[in-house]
Design an enzyme around this catalytic site. Structure first.
Site, PDB file in Angstrom:
ATOM      1  N   ASP A  42       0.851  -1.179   0.000  1.00  0.00           N
ATOM      2  CA  ASP A  42       0.000   0.000   0.000  1.00  0.00           C
ATOM      3  C   ASP A  42       0.896   1.242   0.000  1.00  0.00           C
ATOM      4  O   ASP A  42       2.105   1.153   0.265  1.00  0.00           O
ATOM      5  CB  ASP A  42      -0.902  -0.036   1.237  1.00  0.00           C
ATOM      6  CG  ASP A  42      -1.861   1.136   1.280  1.00  0.00           C
ATOM      7  OD1 ASP A  42      -2.503   1.415   0.244  1.00  0.00           O
ATOM      8  OD2 ASP A  42      -1.970   1.785   2.334  1.00  0.00           O
ATOM      9  N   ASP A  45      -0.462   5.163   0.804  1.00  0.00           N
ATOM     10  CA  ASP A  45      -0.856   6.145   1.822  1.00  0.00           C
ATOM     11  C   ASP A  45      -0.973   5.467   3.189  1.00  0.00           C
ATOM     12  O   ASP A  45      -1.738   4.519   3.365  1.00  0.00           O
ATOM     13  CB  ASP A  45      -2.195   6.787   1.462  1.00  0.00           C
ATOM     14  CG  ASP A  45      -2.132   7.566   0.159  1.00  0.00           C
ATOM     15  OD1 ASP A  45      -1.128   8.273  -0.053  1.00  0.00           O
ATOM     16  OD2 ASP A  45      -3.074   7.474  -0.643  1.00  0.00           O
TER      17      ASP A  45
END
EC number: 3.1.3.-
Length: 259
Positions: free
Chosen positions: A11, A13
């Site tokens: 991922d 953010d």
């Protein structure tokens, strides 16, 4: 588990970045993965930017990557539209950069009588766009969303994400979207076809239990939670999909790989 993992789906953010800054230790993790000759792929549900603009962000942060090492929920949406709604017209609640990438990928965008309403993480959302989207959905347009994330972590807190926008639309229309992105099958399938790494040797790494971790454990991969974004350790106890392991950060994962 780290040793057995051949592909880390990371991922962005709240996991690698916080706002514009790289989270401490994240670069160390990438270097350790490279040293061990394992693979990594950045996958973000954040569809507000194009893959090319994310590549510029990585390059400016000391982590240059190529196009094959990044994928977004917007990429999954393009593929899904071509596969399931070939030739359909689309009303998009999304940023100008997402509009540009959709058009470049051959998606027909329209402001009138669309076949499909597609909702994304729209930082340019206006009441007019929200009103038109609701109207088209009530009139029978298919209702899709790039991803289900409710909040996006930013320095100092969170801002409303795609899932929050969809909640407003669903409350108004009584209809619910077909979500894409993590943790859904369309995304896992696209990642597998792109990387050709078996799902059993893949780990999804991120800060959200209901997207990053669920994407792994629902589909035969692993889910590694990092505590640098949305989820806290106490959230694991009540989570529907529990991580295979929990780390303070990518930096801690790097240290574990080294040892």
């Amino acid at each position: 588990m780290l040793e057995e993992t051949q592909l880390f789906v990371l991922d962005m953010d709240g996991t690698f970045f916080m706002g514009q800054s790289v989270i401490e230790g994240a670069l160390d993790f990438i270097e350790e993965v490279k040293r061990r000759k394992k693979k990594f792929l950045f996958f973000t549900n954040n569809s507000s930017r194009t893959s090319e603009s994310y590549m510029e962000k990585f390059s400016g942060s000391g982590c240059p990557i190529n196009r094959s090492q990044i994928m977004t929920s917007g990429d999954v949406a393009v593929r899904y539209l071509h596969t399931e709604f070939s030739g359909a017209s689309v009303y998009l609640l999304g940023t100008p950069s997402l509009e540009e990438s959709m058009r470049a990928a051959g998606i027909t965008l329209t402001e009138e009588a669309p076949d499909v309403v597609l909702v994304a993480f729209d930082k340019t959302l206006t009441y007019e766009k929200l009103e038109k989207g609701c109207t088209f959905i009530r009139e029978g347009a298919a209702y899709l969303a790039t991803h289900p994330d409710v909040n996006c972590p930013v320095p100092g807190g969170f801002i409303p994400d795609c899932g929050a926008i969809c909640s407003a639309i669903s409350l108004s229309t009584g209809r619910f979207p077909k979500y894409l992105g993590k943790p859904y099958e369309e995304t896992v399938k696209m990642i597998f076809e792109h990387t050709r790494v078996p799902v059993s040797q893949t780990a999804f790494v991120g800060d959200r239990l209901y997207t990053d971790i669920a994407a792994g454990v629902k589909h035969g991969a692993r889910g590694f939670l990092v505590l640098t974004g949305e989820a806290a350790l106490e959230d694991v106890e009540t989570a529907e999909y529990k991580p295979d392991a929990v780390f303070a950060s990518l930096g801690e994962m790097a240290g574990c790989l080294r040892s």
